[in-house]
Scaffold this motif. Sequence first.
Motif, short mmCIF file in Angstrom:
data_model
loop_
_atom_site.label_atom_id
_atom_site.label_comp_id
_atom_site.label_asym_id
_atom_site.label_seq_id
_atom_site.Cartn_x
_atom_site.Cartn_y
_atom_site.Cartn_z
N ILE A 1 0.86 -1.19 0.00
CA ILE A 1 0.00 0.00 0.00
C ILE A 1 0.89 1.23 0.00
O ILE A 1 1.70 1.43 0.91
N LYS A 2 0.74 2.06 -1.01
CA LYS A 2 1.54 3.27 -1.13
C LYS A 2 0.64 4.49 -0.95
O LYS A 2 -0.36 4.64 -1.66
N VAL A 3 0.98 5.35 0.01
CA VAL A 3 0.24 6.59 0.25
C VAL A 3 1.13 7.75 -0.16
O VAL A 3 2.25 7.89 0.32
N SER A 4 0.65 8.59 -1.07
CA SER A 4 1.41 9.74 -1.53
C SER A 4 0.46 10.91 -1.72
O SER A 4 -0.76 10.77 -1.64
N GLY A 5 1.03 12.07 -1.99
CA GLY A 5 0.18 13.25 -2.20
C GLY A 5 1.01 14.51 -2.36
O GLY A 5 2.25 14.49 -2.26
N TYR A 6 0.32 15.60 -2.61
CA TYR A 6 0.98 16.89 -2.71
C TYR A 6 -0.02 18.00 -2.47
O TYR A 6 -1.24 17.80 -2.58
N MET A 7 0.49 19.18 -2.14
CA MET A 7 -0.34 20.36 -1.94
C MET A 7 0.29 21.52 -2.67
O MET A 7 1.50 21.72 -2.64
N GLN A 8 -0.55 22.31 -3.36
CA GLN A 8 -0.10 23.50 -4.08
C GLN A 8 -0.84 24.72 -3.55
O GLN A 8 -2.04 24.86 -3.77
N ALA A 9 -0.13 25.57 -2.83
CA ALA A 9 -0.69 26.82 -2.33
C ALA A 9 -0.10 27.96 -3.16
O ALA A 9 1.10 27.94 -3.47
N GLN A 10 -0.91 28.94 -3.51
CA GLN A 10 -0.41 29.98 -4.41
C GLN A 10 -1.06 31.34 -4.16
O GLN A 10 -2.15 31.43 -3.59
N TYR A 11 -0.36 32.36 -4.63
CA TYR A 11 -0.84 33.74 -4.60
C TYR A 11 -0.81 34.25 -6.02
O TYR A 11 0.18 34.07 -6.74
N GLN A 12 -1.89 34.90 -6.48
CA GLN A 12 -2.00 35.35 -7.85
C GLN A 12 -2.39 36.82 -7.95
O GLN A 12 -3.15 37.33 -7.11
N ILE A 13 -1.87 37.46 -8.99
CA ILE A 13 -2.22 38.85 -9.29
C ILE A 13 -2.62 38.92 -10.76
O ILE A 13 -1.88 38.48 -11.64
N ALA A 14 -3.83 39.45 -11.05
CA ALA A 14 -4.32 39.60 -12.41
C ALA A 14 -4.19 41.04 -12.87
O ALA A 14 -4.09 41.97 -12.05
N ASP A 15 -4.21 41.23 -14.18
CA ASP A 15 -4.11 42.57 -14.76
C ASP A 15 -5.30 43.45 -14.44
O ASP A 15 -5.19 44.68 -14.42
N SER A 16 -6.46 42.83 -14.21
CA SER A 16 -7.68 43.61 -13.98
C SER A 16 -8.60 42.85 -13.03
O SER A 16 -8.48 41.63 -12.87
N VAL A 17 -9.51 43.58 -12.39
CA VAL A 17 -10.45 42.94 -11.48
C VAL A 17 -11.44 42.10 -12.28
O VAL A 17 -11.84 42.47 -13.39
N GLY A 18 -11.80 40.95 -11.71
CA GLY A 18 -12.76 40.07 -12.37
C GLY A 18 -12.26 39.48 -13.67
O GLY A 18 -13.06 39.12 -14.55
N ALA A 19 -10.95 39.36 -13.84
CA ALA A 19 -10.38 38.89 -15.10
C ALA A 19 -10.78 37.44 -15.38
O ALA A 19 -10.68 36.58 -14.51
N PRO A 20 -11.23 37.17 -16.62
CA PRO A 20 -11.44 35.76 -17.01
C PRO A 20 -10.09 35.09 -17.14
O PRO A 20 -9.13 35.69 -17.62
N SER A 21 -9.98 33.84 -16.70
CA SER A 21 -8.65 33.23 -16.67
C SER A 21 -8.71 31.72 -16.72
O SER A 21 -9.63 31.10 -16.17
N TYR A 22 -7.73 31.13 -17.37
CA TYR A 22 -7.52 29.69 -17.33
C TYR A 22 -6.32 29.35 -16.45
O TYR A 22 -5.80 28.23 -16.48
N ALA A 23 -5.88 30.31 -15.65
CA ALA A 23 -4.79 30.09 -14.69
C ALA A 23 -5.38 29.80 -13.31
O ALA A 23 -5.10 30.49 -12.34
N GLY A 24 -6.23 28.79 -13.25
CA GLY A 24 -6.86 28.43 -11.98
C GLY A 24 -8.29 28.90 -11.85
O GLY A 24 -8.87 28.83 -10.77
N GLY A 25 -8.89 29.38 -12.96
CA GLY A 25 -10.28 29.83 -12.92
C GLY A 25 -10.42 31.33 -12.94
O GLY A 25 -9.47 32.07 -12.65
#
Length: 448
Positions: free
Chosen positions: A47-71
């Motif tokens: 039995i192999k247990v593995s995993g990962y976590m990705q925490a991030q901070y993002q800045i967009a060019d404009s408020v409410g920007a449509p994005s494929y960089a995490g939604g």
Amino acid sequence: MKLRIYTALMILLTAFTVKAQDAEQPLDTLTRHVAGLSDKLEVLKRIKVSGYMQAQYQIADSVGAPSYAGGNFASGVDKRFMLRRARVKIQYDAPGNDKGISTSQYVFQLDVSEKGATIKDMYAKFTDPWIGWFSLTAGMQNRPFGYEIGYSSSLRESPERGRMSQIIFPGERDLGAMISIQGPKTSNWNWLKIDAGMFNGVGGPSALATANEFDKFKDFIAHAGINKTTKSEKIKWGLGASVYNGGYRIDSVNVFKMSSDSTAFVIDTKASDNYNGGRIDSRNEIMRTYMGFDAQFSIDWIAGLTTLRGEYILGEQPGTISSSTSMASASTTDFYKRKFNGLYFYFLQNVAHTPFQAIVKYDLYDPNTDVSGDEIGKAFSSTGSGDIAYSTVGLGLAYRWDANVKLTAYYDMVTNETSSNLSSPTPSKNFGEDQKDNVFTLRVQIKF
């Protein structure tokens, strides 16, 4: 984690042995207990247990920007903290038979973020016990198309998959069954792998798809690939080709196609013709048909590890008037058939043998190759935002803190096709100019 389990079991085993000796138990009883503990330890080792976590901070060019960089960014928001992915994976491999072949494997993977919890993988894989060449995988699994779809997010150098991958394969996974052909690692033919399967065609658990089937039709996906390594293991390369053939149920909706002169959408079949209990036939089929080609190359030399990776996909994608995203439910609005193409390309350079890696990525998605520029949005053409092409240049720098931690700084520069016919006072709908939707991402990833 496995080491801690083994250590604890050995302590218990030692304590039990001492107690047994003090009590002068019969040798055969002690032997049976030791054998039982050994059997349990053997199960735990598989039995192999593995995993990962990705925490991030993002800045967009404009408020409410449509994005494929995490939604998309929420209304009024141009900066955000995100727990992009937090995965836990449990895998069990059955013991090998007398030929050393493990005949079954079971995988479960869960993803948890501020958006909730979803099942990413839940499948069983069965391998033939005679030669180990053939296997059947059934359940929720990656779709076997191309390279980027199945490439783990914990290994991928850019924060997200390309726009095209997210649009035509939302969620990456799907429910289905797949047959794989690949020789064992000891075989001279291990470099060749063929995957082919039937799937629901609506994607895996995500904001865009739920994997619940909505028609009787299944989608066929296949990929054939070769991967070779030189004897020195300094050079590695691979090539692959993929096909996708699927479709959607047609209800009482109109179907449009591009005109013969490629200037406007025209009626293909009327709603009255399409109301036939969801039949897809040669007269009015709504099909998703893709073909893809992928290639990878890496060389370890004095400057460090250099990697080149790319993929090109083309085909026909039905969608709505404003979107070409693959559908997760039966359409209640008219269908629009579009010919599309797209590609992505990576250039990756490890900085000598330091922990740094430079990342350059380019991806392109054109949802409708029949129109471009000011042809889009012309009066009576029915073309619009769903036909706009996008290209993205990504620049990044990754730093490996240690074997388990990686830091990445990455900047997506997004450019959209423009049309004078699609100007709007609403920024998110203004395609008369390039939208302000560039995104900077600072991410920390922790693996175990």
